[in-house]
Design an enzyme around this catalytic site. Structure first.
Site, PDB file in Angstrom:
ATOM      1  N   GLY A 220      -4.345  -0.671  -3.249  1.00 56.15           N
ATOM      2  CA  GLY A 220      -5.479   0.184  -2.095  1.00 56.15           C
ATOM      3  C   GLY A 220      -6.201   1.225  -2.585  1.00 56.15           C
ATOM      4  O   GLY A 220      -6.354   0.772  -3.297  1.00 56.15           O
TER       5      GLY A 220
ATOM      6  N   ALA B 252     -38.522  -0.252 -22.821  1.00 54.24           N
ATOM      7  CA  ALA B 252     -37.713   0.354 -22.811  1.00 54.24           C
ATOM      8  C   ALA B 252     -37.875   1.724 -24.177  1.00 54.24           C
ATOM      9  O   ALA B 252     -37.081   2.751 -24.204  1.00 54.24           O
ATOM     10  CB  ALA B 252     -37.039  -0.220 -24.384  1.00 54.24           C
TER      11      ALA B 252
HETATM   12  C1  HXC Z   1       5.811   2.072   0.570  1.00 48.47           C
HETATM   13  C2  HXC Z   1       6.771   1.406  -1.282  1.00 48.47           C
HETATM   14  C3  HXC Z   1       4.774   1.105  -1.277  1.00 48.47           C
HETATM   15  C4  HXC Z   1       4.038   1.275  -0.284  1.00 48.47           C
HETATM   16  C5  HXC Z   1       5.844   0.270  -3.418  1.00 48.47           C
HETATM   17  N1  HXC Z   1       6.823   1.059  -2.403  1.00 48.47           N
HETATM   18  N2  HXC Z   1       4.581   0.283  -2.545  1.00 48.47           N
HETATM   19  N3  HXC Z   1       6.827   1.483  -0.397  1.00 48.47           N
HETATM   20  N4  HXC Z   1       4.785   1.953   0.518  1.00 48.47           N
HETATM   21  N5  HXC Z   1       2.953   0.917   0.046  1.00 48.47           N
HETATM   22  C6  HXC Z   1       8.055   1.088  -2.498  1.00 48.47           C
HETATM   23  C7  HXC Z   1       9.460  -0.468  -2.958  1.00 48.47           C
HETATM   24  O1  HXC Z   1       9.572  -0.643  -1.496  1.00 48.47           O
HETATM   25  C8  HXC Z   1      10.405  -0.584  -3.676  1.00 48.47           C
HETATM   26  O2  HXC Z   1      11.242   0.834  -3.478  1.00 48.47           O
HETATM   27  C9  HXC Z   1       9.266   0.635  -4.802  1.00 48.47           C
HETATM   28  O3  HXC Z   1       8.504   0.777  -4.204  1.00 48.47           O
HETATM   29  C10 HXC Z   1       9.345   0.053  -5.725  1.00 48.47           C
HETATM   30  O4  HXC Z   1       8.504  -1.347  -5.790  1.00 48.47           O
HETATM   31  P1  HXC Z   1       9.007  -2.590  -6.408  1.00 48.47           P
HETATM   32  O5  HXC Z   1       7.427  -3.832  -5.713  1.00 48.47           O
HETATM   33  O6  HXC Z   1      10.183  -2.658  -6.111  1.00 48.47           O
HETATM   34  O7  HXC Z   1       7.818  -2.581  -7.556  1.00 48.47           O
HETATM   35  P2  HXC Z   1       7.271  -3.887  -8.603  1.00 48.47           P
HETATM   36  O8  HXC Z   1       7.322  -5.071  -8.635  1.00 48.47           O
HETATM   37  O9  HXC Z   1       6.767  -2.920  -9.542  1.00 48.47           O
HETATM   38  O10 HXC Z   1       5.997  -3.561  -8.271  1.00 48.47           O
HETATM   39  C11 HXC Z   1       4.744  -2.119  -7.364  1.00 48.47           C
HETATM   40  C12 HXC Z   1       3.861  -3.112  -6.426  1.00 48.47           C
HETATM   41  C13 HXC Z   1       3.961  -3.992  -5.037  1.00 48.47           C
HETATM   42  C14 HXC Z   1       2.548  -4.184  -6.916  1.00 48.47           C
HETATM   43  C15 HXC Z   1       3.225  -1.877  -5.984  1.00 48.47           C
HETATM   44  O11 HXC Z   1       5.263  -2.842  -4.688  1.00 48.47           O
HETATM   45  C16 HXC Z   1       3.187  -3.770  -3.841  1.00 48.47           C
HETATM   46  O12 HXC Z   1       2.444  -4.910  -3.860  1.00 48.47           O
HETATM   47  N6  HXC Z   1       3.290  -3.102  -2.790  1.00 48.47           N
HETATM   48  C17 HXC Z   1       2.416  -2.997  -1.895  1.00 48.47           C
HETATM   49  C18 HXC Z   1       0.923  -2.583  -2.450  1.00 48.47           C
HETATM   50  C19 HXC Z   1       0.543  -2.228  -0.996  1.00 48.47           C
HETATM   51  O13 HXC Z   1      -0.219  -2.904  -0.383  1.00 48.47           O
HETATM   52  N7  HXC Z   1      -0.070  -1.147  -0.344  1.00 48.47           N
HETATM   53  C20 HXC Z   1      -1.032  -0.621   0.239  1.00 48.47           C
HETATM   54  C21 HXC Z   1      -2.299  -0.918   0.256  1.00 48.47           C
HETATM   55  S1  HXC Z   1      -3.032  -0.460   1.039  1.00 48.47           S
HETATM   56  P3  HXC Z   1      12.601   0.986  -3.676  1.00 48.47           P
HETATM   57  O14 HXC Z   1      13.379   1.572  -2.348  1.00 48.47           O
HETATM   58  O15 HXC Z   1      12.912  -1.246  -3.380  1.00 48.47           O
HETATM   59  O16 HXC Z   1      12.890   1.142  -4.498  1.00 48.47           O
HETATM   60  C22 HXC Z   1      -4.012   1.001   0.931  1.00 48.47           C
HETATM   61  C23 HXC Z   1      -4.863   1.516   1.948  1.00 48.47           C
HETATM   62  C24 HXC Z   1      -6.256   1.979   1.829  1.00 48.47           C
HETATM   63  O17 HXC Z   1      -3.742   2.126   0.993  1.00 48.47           O
HETATM   64  C25 HXC Z   1      -7.180   2.179   2.033  1.00 48.47           C
HETATM   65  C26 HXC Z   1      -7.864   3.631   1.877  1.00 48.47           C
HETATM   66  C27 HXC Z   1      -9.019   2.698   0.744  1.00 48.47           C
END
Ligand code: HXC
Length: 510
Positions: free
Chosen positions: A169, A405
């Site tokens: 993201g 070029a």
């Molecule tokens: C809050 C988050 C988080 C997020 C991960 N965590 N992403 N908390 N907000 N965006 C937390 C999880 O709950 C977990 O907490 C810890 O971080 C580790 O995550 P895991 O999923 O256990 O790790 P992993 O399996 O390694 O996967 C990592 C990951 C996945 C691929 C990043 O967590 C994921 O897909 N996260 C969401 C990504 C996403 O969609 N983000 C938003 C994008 S939108 P605990 O407490 O269990 O340790 C965006 C908009 C901005 O960014 C746009 C601007 C142009």
């Protein structure tokens, strides 16, 4: 007093633990260092000064008020690399997955503002799940504040992004606006949306590595500039890159003393060009032979290999090199190589790094793929970038410089300062075969006649002297004296002044 000091120590200890030992162990099990361990490798020992260690988020939704972790998932501050100052931020994946909250963003913005104000680069170590989901629009606003600062800092101070974990993201757009992106192989990813979302929306099944791993971004997409085996190697390479860069637009790139002779002669260069003009040779060899200590830091080495770009030093001074590579696509310019070189030229020009262009180019790559993909517009990026550059520019034609070029690759006409050619240079509208086939189409049935016509054309045009007679080439130089001639020529350009017309900004063909 003692109990207050103890309290400070306890708070610091707690903050240093980030998301706790269990999550730190998990990070280590994945072969990754923690945010703080990474800074220890990146910065000179003992040089790191941390800011905002005690900042916590202000979110009260989803039970977040119960989960306050000092530092809020990012370690920020400044330190030195080989004694030169840089601002840094390092996202802590053990705290909410390094996700960006409003306060996390404010910490990053604070050091970005200081970097621009005080004239020092910004290095971001990214390991983040993107926008903090619990915070909603406050987090999106935080991202946009960072993006805006990336744009303001661009051309002001160098910005380097290191991708050291899953970056999803918003976590990919700030790096995309910086000057250089380095990734770690097998443990870092960059994508706008992850494999699950891709499957839902497009039905494509793809792994994280295929979608946004280091290999994808250094070869196919060109989003990343280089990738290395692990955290430590990557951070050491960032230190190496940093040593080539000025601290800001107001400073010069650092000079490094060299033991290599500025008047050195290298006889092996006299035989590097094959007798047969269609036989390739490796342009890396020429770069390495003329550079101080043979040290060439190549950028985007795995992408658009028909052009080389990177940094070297000549007699201690940092130089940006752009060079056609005859080993790949005969060194043709195409969409990818034009974009790659144009971006590098823009970097060098914005930070006052002189440019050396080594030319062996048979022209632009023909074909529908290229035309449909917009080679006209992308080739124009390269032309525009060169034509607009005001840094000292020296061009050396080693062999072919054909057609458009020739013009594009830092010719005299688009304001290179000194243009040299080796005696092996062939400067013409096109190669002899193509030229005779057009000029003498009616004689194509007569092989002997055509061979004679081709030989005549070669004799007349396949050399550097016609261009030299017109002053388009300042001198035809001996290959063995290249290093000496380049060092002397760059020394004449030290005080180059070129006025730029006052305007708001140009309209580069983006
Ligand atoms: C809050 C988050 C988080 C997020 C991960 N965590 N992403 N908390 N907000 N965006 C937390 C999880 O709950 C977990 O907490 C810890 O971080 C580790 O995550 P895991 O999923 O256990 O790790 P992993 O399996 O390694 O996967 C990592 C990951 C996945 C691929 C990043 O967590 C994921 O897909 N996260 C969401 C990504 C996403 O969609 N983000 C938003 C994008 S939108 P605990 O407490 O269990 O340790 C965006 C908009 C901005 O960014 C746009 C601007 C142009």
């Amino acid at each position: 007093m003692k109990h207050i000091i103890n309290e400070l120590e306890n708070r610091r200890k707690q903050a240093r633990l980030g998301g706790g030992q269990v999550r730190i162990d998990k990070q280590h099990q994945k072969g990754k260092l923690t945010a703080r361990e990474r800074l220890d490798v990146l910065l000179d020992e003992g040089s790191f000064e941390e800011y905002d260690m005690f900042v916590t988020h202000r979110c009260t939704d989803f039970g977040m008020e119960e989960q306050q972790i000092a530092g809020d998932g990012v370690v920020t501050g400044w330190g030195t690399i080989n004694g030169r100052m840089t601002y840094v931020f390092s996202q802590d994946f053990t705290v909410f997955g390094g996700s960006l909250s409003e306060t996390h963003a404010q910490k990053i913005c604070k050091i970005m503002d200081l970097a621009v104000q005080n004239g020092a680069p910004i290095i971001g170590l990214n390991d983040s799940g993107g926008a903090r989901i619990q915070e909603g629009v406050a987090s999106l606003g935080g991202y946009a504040e960072v993006f805006w600062r990336n744009a303001q800092a661009s051309g002001n101070v160098p910005q380097i992004s290191v991708i050291m974990g899953p970056c999803a993201g918003g976590a990919v757009y700030s790096p995309a606006m910086t000057d250089f992106i380095y990734m770690v192989k097998d443990s870092s990813y960059m994508f706008v949306t992850g494999p699950d979302v891709v499957k839902t929306v497009t039905n494509e099944i793809v792994t994280a590595e295929e979608l946004g791993g280091a290999s994808t971004h250094t070869t196919k997409s060109s989003v990343a500039d280089a990738a290395f085996e692990n955290d430590i190697e990557t951070l050491l390479e960032v230190r190496r890159l940093f040593d080539f860069l000025p601290l800001s637009v107001n400073e010069k790139a650092p000079k490094r003393e060299t033991k290599d002779d500025a008047n050195g002669i290298d006889e092996s260069l006299d035989s590097i060009i094959p007798d047969n003009a269609n036989q390739p040779y490796d342009m890396h060899e020429i770069v390495i032979k003329i550079a101080d200590e043979g040290d060439f830091l190549e950028i985007q080495a795995e992408h658009a290999k028909n052009i080389l770009v990177g940094f070297m030093r000549l007699n201690g001074e940092v130089i940006g090199v752009i060079a056609n590579q005859p080993m790949v696509l005969a060194g043709c310019l195409d969409i990818d190589s034009s974009k790659k070189a144009a971006r590098f030229i823009r970097f060098c020009d914005s930070f006052n790094i002189p440019i050396l262009t080594l030319v062996d180019v048979p022209g632009f790559l023909p074909g529908t793929n290229q035309e449909y993909g917009g080679i006209i517009k992308h080739g124009a990026k390269l032309l525009f970038a060169y034509a607009q550059a005001t840094v000292p520019m020296i061009t050396l034609i080693t062999r072919k410089a054909y057609g458009g070029a020739y013009d594009v690759m830092a010719s005299k006409h688009i304001r290179a300062d000194v243009n040299y050619a080796w005696p092996s240079a062939e400067i013409a509208v096109m190669g002899a075969k193509g030229a005779t086939e057009i000029l003498y189409r009616s004689e194509l049935g007569d092989k002997e006649k055509i061979a004679k016509r081709t030989a005549d054309y070669e004799e007349r045009f396949a050399n550097p002297f016609i261009a030299a007679e017109r002053g388009y080439i300042d001198d035809v130089i001996m290959p063995h004296s290249t290093r000496r001639r380049l060092i002397r020529a760059f020394s004449t350009l030290k005080n180059k002044q070129q006025d730029v017309t006052k305007k708001k900004h140009d309209n580069i063909p983006l």
